[in-house]
Scaffold this motif. Structure first.
Motif, PDB file in Angstrom:
ATOM      1  N   UNK A 310      20.629   7.585   8.513  1.00  0.00           N
ATOM      2  CA  UNK A 310      20.992   7.564   9.931  1.00  0.00           C
ATOM      3  C   UNK A 310      19.753   7.573  10.813  1.00  0.00           C
ATOM      4  N   UNK A 311      18.681   8.169  10.294  1.00  0.00           N
ATOM      5  CA  UNK A 311      17.417   8.220  11.038  1.00  0.00           C
ATOM      6  C   UNK A 311      16.298   8.300  10.008  1.00  0.00           C
ATOM      7  N   UNK A 417      31.482   8.924  15.149  1.00  0.00           N
ATOM      8  CA  UNK A 417      31.150   9.938  14.153  1.00  0.00           C
ATOM      9  C   UNK A 417      29.644  10.202  14.122  1.00  0.00           C
ATOM     10  N   UNK A 418      28.858   9.141  14.219  1.00  0.00           N
ATOM     11  CA  UNK A 418      27.407   9.306  14.262  1.00  0.00           C
ATOM     12  C   UNK A 418      26.995  10.070  15.514  1.00  0.00           C
ATOM     13  N   UNK A 425      24.939  18.462  15.151  1.00  0.00           N
ATOM     14  CA  UNK A 425      23.964  18.856  14.115  1.00  0.00           C
ATOM     15  C   UNK A 425      22.828  17.850  14.066  1.00  0.00           C
ATOM     16  N   UNK A 426      22.039  17.744  15.123  1.00  0.00           N
ATOM     17  CA  UNK A 426      21.009  16.697  15.202  1.00  0.00           C
ATOM     18  C   UNK A 426      19.941  16.791  14.116  1.00  0.00           C
ATOM     19  N   UNK A 427      19.690  17.983  13.590  1.00  0.00           N
ATOM     20  CA  UNK A 427      18.657  18.113  12.560  1.00  0.00           C
ATOM     21  C   UNK A 427      19.059  17.452  11.245  1.00  0.00           C
ATOM     22  N   UNK A 428      20.334  17.082  11.114  1.00  0.00           N
ATOM     23  CA  UNK A 428      20.825  16.504   9.865  1.00  0.00           C
ATOM     24  C   UNK A 428      20.618  14.986   9.790  1.00  0.00           C
ATOM     25  N   UNK A 429      20.244  14.339  10.904  1.00  0.00           N
ATOM     26  CA  UNK A 429      20.259  12.884  10.962  1.00  0.00           C
ATOM     27  C   UNK A 429      19.392  12.227   9.893  1.00  0.00           C
ATOM     28  N   UNK A 434      24.451   6.330   6.077  1.00  0.00           N
ATOM     29  CA  UNK A 434      25.739   5.759   6.467  1.00  0.00           C
ATOM     30  C   UNK A 434      26.724   5.860   5.305  1.00  0.00           C
ATOM     31  N   UNK A 435      28.011   5.950   5.605  1.00  0.00           N
ATOM     32  CA  UNK A 435      29.010   6.050   4.531  1.00  0.00           C
ATOM     33  C   UNK A 435      28.908   4.875   3.558  1.00  0.00           C
TER      34      UNK A 435
END
Length: 774
Positions: A310-311, A417-418, A425-429, A434-435
């Protein structure tokens, strides 16, 4: 009904092979939400609609008759006024006809104890779907059991017989107790049996009946699920090709990939690197040889999908610990809705440690609308204020059952969802991708459900996904779970054994088994988890050759290059295959070993007549009274998960005995006035008497030792401080003298003595209405 005795069909193995996360044991509602967020509100791929009792006439007497038929003799004292019934309609997927469901609950005092029971019946014939019963006769169901395993099995088979009409079922291997804790002496003995349906002598994957019989012979639970629809059909077994051909085709085509699995059973979660099928293969269609992958039949197994983070870089997020008040404010903002007739109330904010080792605030809340009150909890990480677990119970509860208007496409819902992860929970990016598989349609709650796989060093982490459900109508978050496990050790992929060696090991153990699978079962994957009884539904049941590795509770360790116990599963009970001999304590010792109360590394370490240290004796005593983790748990959590101060200087959080000692201190079993606990000092019989009497809450009475007359021949050898404890222990039948009427107060306690007297202690606890939580 006809019975066959066969081995277990490896449906669980196929789901494990498919990389699906496996749930562990019974837990609180909040913990269940943390463990199994995906599909939590899917009920056999159906939509459930609440209806009033006036909409469907309820014959309570008929429901009681059905309960009595399921569990003869257990509901003879129940009248119609004791029964509460809630009704709902179910709309099975692909069917136009609705099915009425009756949910029965009973809570009644019987002989001074509480009886609790719940059951679900469906359809006009009141087909039983599940039954749960807590006996008011718990003491009678404790160890030693009044009925044998063979007697319990006979009773379970008779229940299956009257539930399944003319269908043929076979009993699979008995269900072993895979729990992260021991079984205590204060729990009823339970025998568990599972039966699987056969169609033309072929197992129907997932169509099972699971029955639990208590040690007193009462039926504790029955779980069956829905009957298959009348509109189903089954492929003709005569059209299948040879099993060896299927096995060769799988062996020639399987692909392996590296995955991480988080072992959260140890102190500070540790990752294991494993080889697994990649992509996941459910099996081979037995009529045309096509592979079943993600619910589709394909000629060739596709290449594994690349993971797209995601990031790419760690999120630039500044965070600091939050207070309880700040957690409450965040929860209120999250839970507010636009309904003026519904009032939100925050009931409590509790700091606790969750199963992933995170310190979280558990915000318990309720909604009140009219005369109805319902609620749940939100978990918020104390360290950074990010949301750990949340679901929109208001939306789920207030759904009127009408079809949700689908205003969003799957891609649009994915974008939402993103955005939810960025906000909650921005620290999880940068830790998630992606699924792998995106839902094509909405689930029964009108939402798109996404699983974002965790990634480390470019490798997927199985069973540690972020789960997000988005309403197809308005894009709101229906469910969010980001319970990321704190992993301290990541083995390097550079240290993995060669894939060629792993493939050879897979091929050596690989076999296939022929089963029928419903369309719903074939769709099972991490995005579309199939709930209990995956055989339900319409359509044609397909004949599938399932891969069978012969050890469905193991995974292939890529570093060690061999099969190991699956770290996603709870620890097996310590010493479950070990048995010892003893002239008068054999039954007690072997039961406690099998139950995980006595923890055993090897048979030679069991010395029933050797003196016990206080540390080992306390471990056995506390495990006799309550469930305790089989491994050292991280952090200083107390019995309820709250933070607590350590009691003794020499027993710190993380020590093997920390949770045991703190539980004993909390219950007042041990003396907490000293700075240290003498772990290695031997436990004398008079000291054991004091532990027992404190356990029973009689410490104040025992302190007046001069009031008691001791008739032991060696009464003068008993220290004055212990005379009251010894006298009460004798009077209660806990500890007695020898053949010469000597108590031997300074003799060391042995494991055999402790096993026998602990059993007596639990009986006295029930006599005095002392019931520790399991």
């Amino acid at each position: 009904m006809k019975f066959n005795r066969l081995g277990v069909t490896p449906l669980a193995a196929s789901l494990l092979i498919a990389g699906m996360p496996l749930a562990a044991s019974a837990a609180t509602p909040a913990e269940q939400a943390e463990q199994s967020p995906a599909g939590q509100y899917h009920i056999n791929s159906t939509q459930v609609v609440e209806v009033s009792d006036a909409d469907k006439e309820v014959d309570v007497k008929k429901l009681i008759d059905r309960l009595q038929a399921v569990a003869p003799g257990q509901f003879d004292v129940i009248g119609e006024d004791d029964v509460r019934v809630r009704t709902s309609y179910r709309y099975p997927e692909g069917q136009d006809e609705k099915i009425v469901q009756y949910r029965v609950s009973i809570n009644k005092e019987v002989d001074g104890e509480r009886m609790h029971a719940s059951a679900s019946f469906a359809g006009d014939d009141l087909h039983l779907e599940h039954f749960n019963y807590r006996t008011p006769h718990e003491k009678e169901a404790l160890f030693p059991a009044k009925v044998s395993k063979d007697e319990a099995q006979s009773k379970a088979s008779s229940v299956v017989d009257q539930l399944t009409d003319d269908a043929t079922y076979h009993q699979t291997d008995s269900i072993s107790r895979l729990m992260p804790t021991n079984q205590s002496l204060t729990e009823p003995i339970e025998y568990r049996f599972q039966y699987e349906r056969l169609e033309q002598d072929i197992p129907v994957a997932g169509d099972t009946v699971t029955i639990t019989i208590l040690g007193n012979g009462e039926i504790s639970s029955v779980h069956k699920g829905m009957n298959p629809s009348k509109d189903v059909s089954y492929e003709d077994p005569k059209q299948t090709f040879d099993q060896e051909k299927a096995l060769k085709r799988i062996k020639d085509n399987i692909q392996l990939g590296l995955h991480y699995v988080v072992d959260s059973r140890s102190e500070g979660a540790k990752a294991q690197l494993m080889y697994n099928f990649d992509p996941a293969v459910t099996g081979i269609h037995a009529t045309d040889g096509k592979f079943s992958v993600n619910g589709e039949f394909v000629e060739d197994i596709p290449e594994a999908d690349d993971l797209k983070p995601l990031k790419d870089e760690p999120a630039d997020v500044e965070s600091e610990p939050i207070s309880k008040d700040e957690a409450k404010e965040r929860a209120e903002k999250l839970l507010q809705n636009d309904d003026d007739d519904t009032k939100l109330r925050i009931e409590s904010v509790r700091e606790r440690q969750n199963r992933s080792g995170q310190t979280v605030y558990s915000v318990n809340y309720s909604y009140q609308t009219g005369s109805s009150t319902f609620g749940s909890s939100v978990s918020i990480n104390k360290a950074d204020g990010e949301v750990v677990q949340y679901h929109d119970i208001y939306q789920l509860r207030m759904n009127d059952g009408e079809d949700v208007e689908k205003n969003l496409s799957s891609e649009e819902a994915l974008d939402q969802a993103v955005e939810a992860i960025k906000e909650y929970a921005p620290s999880k990016l940068n830790q998630y991708a992606e699924p792998v598989v995106k839902p094509e349609d909405v689930s029964s709650d009108g939402a798109y459900s996404f699983q974002f796989p965790r990634v480390h060093d470019g490798i997927r982490v199985i069973g540690d996904d972020v789960h997000v459900s988005i309403s197809a109508e308005d894009g709101k978050v229906i469910m969010f779970n980001a319970d990321t496990k704190a992993v301290k050790e990541w083995p390097s992929k550079e240290d993995a054994v060669d894939k060629k060696q792993a493939r050879e090991d897979f091929l050596e153990d690989l076999g296939v088994s022929l089963v029928y699978m419903s369309p719903q079962a074939l769709k099972a994957n991490p995005v579309n988890p199939v709930p209990y009884n995956v055989s339900s539904g319409d359509g044609e049941y397909k004949l599938i050759y399932q891969p069978d590795l012969g050890h469905d509770t193991q995974t292939y360790d890529a570093i060690k290059g061999k099969w190991m116990d699956d770290p996603r599963l709870p620890n097996r009970q310590e010493g479950s295959d070990i048995e010892v001999s003893h002239p008068w304590a054999e039954d007690e010792l072997n039961f406690m070993i099998k139950a995980g109360i006595i923890q055993v590394d090897d048979p030679e370490s069991v010395k029933p007549d050797a003196p016990l240290s206080k540390g080992k004796a306390l471990n056995v005593l506390v495990r006799s009274l309550t469930q305790m983790p089989n491994v050292t748990m991280p952090g200083p959590g107390g019995p309820s998960g709250e933070q607590q101060e350590q009691t003794f200087d020499n027993i710190a959080p993380g020590d093997d005995l920390y949770q045991i000692v703190e539980r004993a201190a909390d219950r007042g079993i041990i003396n907490t006035q000293q700075d240290t606990f003498p772990v290695d000092e031997k436990l004398t019989r008079q000291e054991l008497a004091a532990w027992y009497i404190r356990t029973l809450g009689l410490d104040a009475a025992a302190k007046h030792g001069d009031l008691y007359k001791l008739d032991f021949a060696d009464a003068n050898a008993i220290d004055d401080d212990y005379k009251g404890y010894v006298a009460l222990s004798q009077a209660l039948g806990l500890l007695q003298g020898d053949e010469s009427n000597n108590f031997q107060p300074k003799d060391n306690t042995t494991l055999a003595e402790l096993a026998v007297s602990n059993t007596q202690l639990v009986k006295r606890m029930f006599d005095n209405d002392i019931r520790p939580r399991y």
